[in-house]
Design a protein around this motif. Structure first.
Motif, short mmCIF file in Angstrom:
data_model
loop_
_atom_site.label_atom_id
_atom_site.label_comp_id
_atom_site.label_asym_id
_atom_site.label_seq_id
_atom_site.Cartn_x
_atom_site.Cartn_y
_atom_site.Cartn_z
N SER A 199 0.82 -1.21 0.00
CA SER A 199 0.00 0.00 0.00
C SER A 199 0.85 1.25 0.00
O SER A 199 0.34 2.35 -0.22
CB SER A 199 -0.93 -0.01 1.22
OG SER A 199 -0.14 0.02 2.41
N ASP A 201 -5.26 10.88 4.90
CA ASP A 201 -4.25 10.17 4.14
C ASP A 201 -4.82 8.86 3.61
O ASP A 201 -5.74 8.26 4.18
CB ASP A 201 -3.02 9.88 5.01
CG ASP A 201 -2.29 11.15 5.38
OD1 ASP A 201 -2.01 11.94 4.48
OD2 ASP A 201 -1.99 11.34 6.60
N VAL A 202 -4.21 8.45 2.50
CA VAL A 202 -4.59 7.18 1.87
C VAL A 202 -3.35 6.30 1.84
O VAL A 202 -2.23 6.74 2.10
CB VAL A 202 -5.16 7.40 0.46
CG1 VAL A 202 -6.47 8.18 0.52
CG2 VAL A 202 -4.14 8.12 -0.43
N ASN A 203 -3.58 5.07 1.46
CA ASN A 203 -2.49 4.11 1.40
C ASN A 203 -1.71 4.06 2.72
O ASN A 203 -0.49 4.19 2.78
CB ASN A 203 -1.53 4.44 0.24
CG ASN A 203 -2.22 4.36 -1.10
OD1 ASN A 203 -3.09 3.51 -1.33
ND2 ASN A 203 -1.85 5.26 -2.01
N ASP A 217 -10.94 -1.73 7.46
CA ASP A 217 -9.88 -0.75 7.18
C ASP A 217 -9.18 -0.29 8.45
O ASP A 217 -8.25 0.50 8.41
CB ASP A 217 -10.45 0.46 6.43
CG ASP A 217 -11.56 1.16 7.20
OD1 ASP A 217 -11.83 0.73 8.37
OD2 ASP A 217 -12.16 2.09 6.66
#
Length: 503
Positions: free
Chosen positions: A37, A74-76, A99
């Protein structure tokens, strides 16, 4: 521009490639891999600090479900939860979303109370939120009313009269509860967890109750204790009513007190008693066992108890330990020592005293020539002495409790001339005035001697008995004149008749 200039950029690129290859070779050798990721992130992107939102921060135990959400743009990234500064381990009744952003506690317990944080991880970066506190209200649990000093026994507590007594309540509850006391006299006191009664008296006896209320949980419980006021109960020592004999008996002393739970200390001759092979204490010190009694084990013994901050000691007790008789001594007068032979003048008075150490005081039996009982007193008086009083006398000391006897012998020798037959001659106890005495006769001639009556412990004989003028004198005994112990085999019968029958 020369040839070198043409190939300059080419060599620069080659050297740069070689440098990068050298730098990345160790990483490749270590087989370093990144979280899939995070592979698309570039080092130039920085993580933002996350925040936590909670459905409710204050809840009542077992009455609510709480949701924690980790808020981040934030992502990943990966998300981890922290509880009390340690990574959270999911327990029964907890659920985490796929998640990782939502933590659910289905039924909140008091152990779930504390600070929560969420931590996000990106490419070589970590950010953790500020703590969010979950406050869980509970209780009150069971309520106990206690006293100090005091040793509760169930729901009843004994306290010493005139002592100072502290009351307080023990319970588990959050937040702090309200207290309401209900006293035996009907009065009520509120908003106190503790109170004190100085110089407690019998007027304070009764049931004390405390109502503990939690205004948040809307729960209330009552604790109670019954107080009894007692005087200082002085302990006393109890032991069996037995005949205690030296070297033949054991005995147990018990310290009795009005309290069941007390400390006990024993004293011997006012000094703390130390256990030994012969002095054995029970597990709670209440019982003292004395094995193989000796005559010096008489005491005094005391026991001391303490409870409720007070101490009390028993009256001293002494043991009656029977022993003896020890060695028998025969003396002629108080100033002389023990004798085994005495000489006394004809017609005089002779006093012999018999004594032996014993507990209880020994009883005595005098016998003459081992067969005639002449006295049952400690002291034997013979007066006036005659020839027939000459011989061996035995004094036997008897202890009916130990069932032991012991004896000693003394040889009595009478010296002097025999009393004349003429009635006009004064007695031997008077001054002799006659100038002319009867001539001596042959040894075969016999005189008949008038004897005193058998009274007052003096010896007696058959008035018709005739003795020689010069009777033979028994030889003086040799060696130890004192006997060893003998045992009374039939103590219920007369000890004297028993001894005489054994002669």
């Amino acid at each position: 521009m020369g040839p070198a200039d043409v190939h300059g950029p080419l060599w620069t690129g080659i050297l740069l490639s070689a440098s990068l290859l050298i730098v990345w070779s160790p990483l490749a050798a270590a087989q370093f891999t990144l979280d899939p990721s995070l592979q698309n992130m570039t080092p130039r992107e920085s993580l933002a600090k996350p925040n936590i939102s909670v459905s409710q921060s204050s809840v009542i135990e077992q009455r609510a479900t709480v949701y924690f959400s980790c808020v981040t743009s934030d992502v990943n990234i990966t998300i981890h939860w922290v509880f009390n500064n340690a990574f959270l381990v999911l327990q029964e009744g907890m659920h985490l979303s796929a998640d990782g952003k939502t933590l659910t506690i289905l039924t909140v317990q008091r152990k779930d109370s504390g600070p929560y944080q969420c931590e996000v991880r990106g490419f070589l970066q970590v950010q953790r939120s500020e703590p969010t506190f979950l406050d869980v209200y509970y209780g009150p649990d069971s309520v106990q009313v206690k006293l100090e000093p005091g040793l509760p026994s169930g729901e009843v507590v004994n306290v010493i009269e005139n002592s100072t007594v502290n009351f307080w309540v023990e319970t588990e509850t959050h937040p702090l509860p309200d207290y309401s006391w209900f006293f035996p006299n009907g009065s009520v006191s509120s908003s106190i967890k503790r109170f004190t009664i100085n110089a407690i008296s019998r007027e304070h006896e009764g049931l004390y109750r405390c109502l503990v209320s939690n205004s948040v949980t809307d729960l209330s419980l009552v604790g109670a204790v019954e107080v009894r006021v007692v005087g200082i109960l002085k302990p006393h020592i109890v032991f069996p009513n037995l005949t205690l004999v030296e070297n033949a008996s054991s005995v147990s002393l018990t310290c009795q007190s009005g309290f069941q739970e007390v400390g006990v200390q024993w004293f011997l001759s006012s000094q703390p008693l130390l256990p030994s092979e012969r002095l054995e204490l029970s597990a709670n010190n209440r019982t003292l066992a004395i094995h193989g009694l000796r005559r010096d084990d008489t005491g005094p013994y005391e026991c001391e108890v303490w409870n409720l901050g007070n101490r009390a000691r028993s009256d001293p007790v002494r043991l009656n330990i029977s022993y003896g008789p020890d060695q028998v001594d025969i003396t002629r007068d108080p100033a002389s020592g023990a004798v085994s032979a005495v000489e006394a003048g004809l017609g005089s008075s002779l006093t012999l005293k018999c004594w032996a150490e014993a507990e209880p005081v020994a009883e005595y039996l005098w016998s003459f020539e081992h067969n005639a009982s002449v006295s049952e007193q400690e002291q034997l008086v013979i007066e006036p002495l005659s020839w027939e009083h000459q011989g061996l006398y035995t004094c036997t000391a008897v202890n009916p409790l130990t069932r032991l006897t012991r004896s000693a012998l003394v040889l009595v020798t009478v010296v002097g001339w025999p009393k004349p037959v003429n009635d006009n001659v004064p007695g031997v106890q008077e001054q002799v005035r006659a100038k002319k005495m009867l001539p001596p006769v042959s040894p075969e001639h016999f005189y008949e001697i008038d004897l005193p009556s058998a009274t007052g412990g003096s010896c007696s004989r058959d008035p018709g008995k005739v003795l020689p003028m010069y009777p033979s004198v028994p030889p003086r005994p040799k060696g130890n004149m004192e006997s060893n112990y003998q045992v009374l085999v039939n103590p219920e019968s007369s000890i004297y008749s028993h001894i005489s029958s054994q002669a």
